[in-house]
Each structure stands twice: as structure tokens, then as C-alpha cells.
Design an enzyme around this catalytic site. Structure first.
Site, short mmCIF file in Angstrom:
data_model
loop_
_atom_site.label_atom_id
_atom_site.label_comp_id
_atom_site.label_asym_id
_atom_site.label_seq_id
_atom_site.Cartn_x
_atom_site.Cartn_y
_atom_site.Cartn_z
N LYS A 52 0.82 -1.21 0.03
CA LYS A 52 -0.02 -0.08 0.14
C LYS A 52 1.28 1.24 -0.40
O LYS A 52 0.65 2.16 -0.83
CB LYS A 52 -1.20 0.36 0.92
CG LYS A 52 -1.64 -0.64 1.24
CD LYS A 52 -3.28 -1.14 2.46
CE LYS A 52 -3.96 -2.71 2.22
NZ LYS A 52 -4.28 -3.00 3.15
N GLN A 96 -4.29 -1.34 9.89
CA GLN A 96 -4.62 -2.52 8.94
C GLN A 96 -5.25 -3.97 9.73
O GLN A 96 -4.89 -4.18 11.20
CB GLN A 96 -3.09 -2.97 8.38
CG GLN A 96 -2.56 -4.53 7.89
CD GLN A 96 -3.88 -4.22 6.63
OE1 GLN A 96 -3.18 -3.05 5.60
NE2 GLN A 96 -4.29 -5.31 6.28
N ASP A 119 -11.47 2.52 3.69
CA ASP A 119 -11.81 1.83 3.44
C ASP A 119 -13.15 1.48 3.09
O ASP A 119 -13.30 -0.10 3.36
CB ASP A 119 -11.36 0.80 4.56
CG ASP A 119 -9.91 0.28 4.52
OD1 ASP A 119 -9.24 -0.28 3.52
OD2 ASP A 119 -8.88 -0.33 5.34
#
Ligand code: NAD
Length: 281
Positions: A52, A96, A119
Site C-alpha cells: 500500500k 490494517q 476502507d
């Protein structure tokens, strides 16, 4: 039969993202900023986070990487996320998952304001999706929609079946297809007559997490088959779809690897830019 090339599509999208990120920078004299929080040393999470951050560099997005030790306290983790929420240089925040067992992930994620929730996991963003309003949508199902769009797959009036109802894939996938005018059926572990439901699908999306679960007898001739699954079998990656047999019946199909997987990070970067653009409006 056409193989949907997620790798190439993701590369095309990344080139477009570089243009969008540069345009943002030129207009607002600052870079799009994405904060990535990794707690603990889970090896798979470390790989995801590294990819990422690399993706950010490639797109011209400024990344803020924060690594917290596995034994960080709940308060310590929440404090970091709250400080990122208050930082004007940070347009998107990603924590994460999974988190170490002693932490309450829900409470940590709740510290991310909806406007920075890249997200799309927050109740507000899922609610917006359910109401068909503008918001941030979870990256993997968003990537699937982008593949369908770029491969010219008509969704309006089509029968779509989604196998899986998780909050991060199946559920938002079903809402996206519904918003795109498909007639949507959601199947899950308690579904009775799953094979028959699947066999009616013009568009079949498998997000189960069971290798080779979808077999040719469950697929209609000419269906579009999207395999979200990522399973590791004997050290090799395989999807939820028995590719060898199903590819003989499908009109379009995603392989694993190289299908949906590469789209997820591209969509994450796209979401970060969208969050920055919305914040600047
Ligand atoms: P999950 O375990 O949270 O959900 C799995 C879903 O499958 C559940 O809703 C469950 O009801 C359903 N299911 C399980 N067994 C079933 C059965 N026998 N019959 C019908 N339905 C059944 O998983 P998830 O997070 O939604 O992920 C699904 C898969 O997608 C996994 O393989 C995961 O690794 C993969 N994934 C891929 C990406 C990507 O970037 N490509 C991103 C996220 C998840």
C-alpha cells in the site's frame, strides 16, 4: 471466453490516479495524504502495508506509515488514530486488520471519521451505500464493479448472485450490484439450494474463502464469473472458483491470482484521492 485481466486494468487505473493526484496537488498546493497504521508483526499484514505504501509512492500520494508494537494499549492505539483524524495533511486513514487479540478493533476503527475512512468500513459509509448516496465504498467490491464496467458487462436487469455476506466483501458487493440495477441474490453458509441459486446467475461473484468451491455445474452457460477468493493451498494461491472447469462455461472470468486482487490497492488509492477531493470542496 474472455479472461478479465485485473493486473492490466489495475495498471491502467494507477496511471489515471497519478493524473488525479497531480491535479489535486496543483490545485490545492498539497499532496493527497494517506495514513497507514500497522499494529504488531503479522507477516501477511506487513506485506499488505508495504504494498500500500509503495502504491502511494507510485501514485504521487504522500503516505504516513505508523508502526505500533503488538503490545500497544487500547488507549495508545486510539490516541494515534485520533491524532491522525485531526491532522489536515492526512486525508485518509487505514488501520490494517486483523489487530492483536487484546485490542477492540471496532473502537479503534470508530476513531476514524467517515470522511477519512478510506476502507469504507464505517457504519456511516455503509449506510450511505445502502441509501445509494455518495460515500466511500470498500475497496474489493468497488474493484469488482470497476472490472465489470471496464469489460463492458451490463448489470441493469441482470441476475447477480453473490456468495458471501461479510461486511468487507459480500454485503457491500450486493449493495453495489443492486445500485447498478441488477436483481441481486445473496447466498451464504445457511443458504438452502445454493447450487440452483448460483446456476441462475448472469453475474456470479464468489467471496467465500473456500478453494474451488464453485464448480461448473453451479454456473450458467455464458455467465460472468468473478472470483474474489484468495486461498493458499500447498503454497499456491487459488480462488473460490474451480477455474479449469468453470472457465469452459463462463463468458468472462477472473483468474486468481491476477483478477480481483490487484484491483484492491488501486481502489484504495482512488478512495484516498476521492476523500481528499471531497475534503477540499
Ligand atoms: P469471510 O470469512 O468474512 O466471509 C465468508 C462468507 O462466505 C461468509 O459470509 C459465509 O456466509 C460465506 N460462506 C462460508 N462458507 C460457505 C458455504 N459453504 N456456502 C455458502 N457460503 C459460505 O470472508 P471475506 O473477508 O468476505 O473474504 C472472502 C474471500 O475473499 C476470502 O478468500 C478472502 O481471502 C478473499 N478476499 C480477497 C480480497 C482481494 O483483494 N481479492 C479482499 C478481501 C477478501
Amino acid at each position: 471466453m474472455t479472461i478479465i485481466d485485473g493486473k492490466k486494468t489495475a495498471a491502467d487505473i494507477r496511471a489515471e490516479l497519478r493524473v488525479r493526484a497531480a491535479a489535486f496537488e496543483e490545485r490545492y498546493h498539497k499532496k493527497v495524504g494517506l495514513a497507514v497504521v500497522l499494529i504488531g508483526e503479522d507477516p501477511a499484514s506487513q506485506v499488505y502495508v508495504r504494498n500500500k505504501i509503495r502504491g502511494c509512492e507510485d501514485a504521487g500520494i504522500r503516505s504516513f506509515a505508523h508502526y505500533l508494537p503488538a503490545d500497544v494499549t487500547q488507549e495508545g492505539a486510539e490516541e494515534l488514530v485520533r491524532s491522525l483524524a485531526a491532522d489536515d495533511a492526512v486525508h485518509g486513514i487505514l488501520v490494517q486488520l486483523p489487530l492483536p487479540g487484546h485490542l477492540d478493533a471496532e473502537r479503534i476503527l470508530a476513531c476514524i471519521p467517515a470522511a477519512k475512512d478510506v476502507d469504507g468500513f464505517s457504519a456511516e459509509n455503509i449506510g450511505r451505500l445502502a441509501l445509494h448516496e455518495e460515500g466511500t465504498v470498500a475497496c474489493t467490491p468497488l474493484g469488482v464493479m470497476e472490472l465489470l464496467r471496464r469489460y463492458g458487462v451490463e448489470t441493469r436487469g441482470k441476475r447477480a448472485v453473490v456468495i458471501g455476506r461479510s461486511n468487507i466483501v459480500g454485503r457491500p458487493m450486493a449493495l453495489l450490484l443492486l445500485n447498478a440495477d441488477a436483481t441481486v441474490t445473496v447466498c451464504h453458509s445457511r443458504t438452502v439450494g445454493l447450487a440452483e441459486e448460483c446456476a441462475r446467475a448472469d453475474i456470479l461473484v464468489a467471496a467465500i474463502g473456500k478453494p474451488d468451491f464453485v464448480t461448473a455445474d453451479m454456473v450458467k452457460e455464458g455467465a460472468v464469473v468473478i472470483d474474489v477468493g484468495i486461498n493458499r493451498v500447498d503454497g499456491k494461491l487459488t480462488g473460490d472458483v474451480d477455474y479449469a472447469s468453470v472457465s469452459k462455461k463462463a463468458s468472462l472470468i477472473t483468474p486468481v491470482p491476477g483478477g480481483v486482487g490487484p484491483m484492491t490497492i488501486a481502489m484504495l488509492l482512488s478512495n484516498a484521492i476521492s476523500c481528499a477531493e471531497r475534503a477540499a470542496r
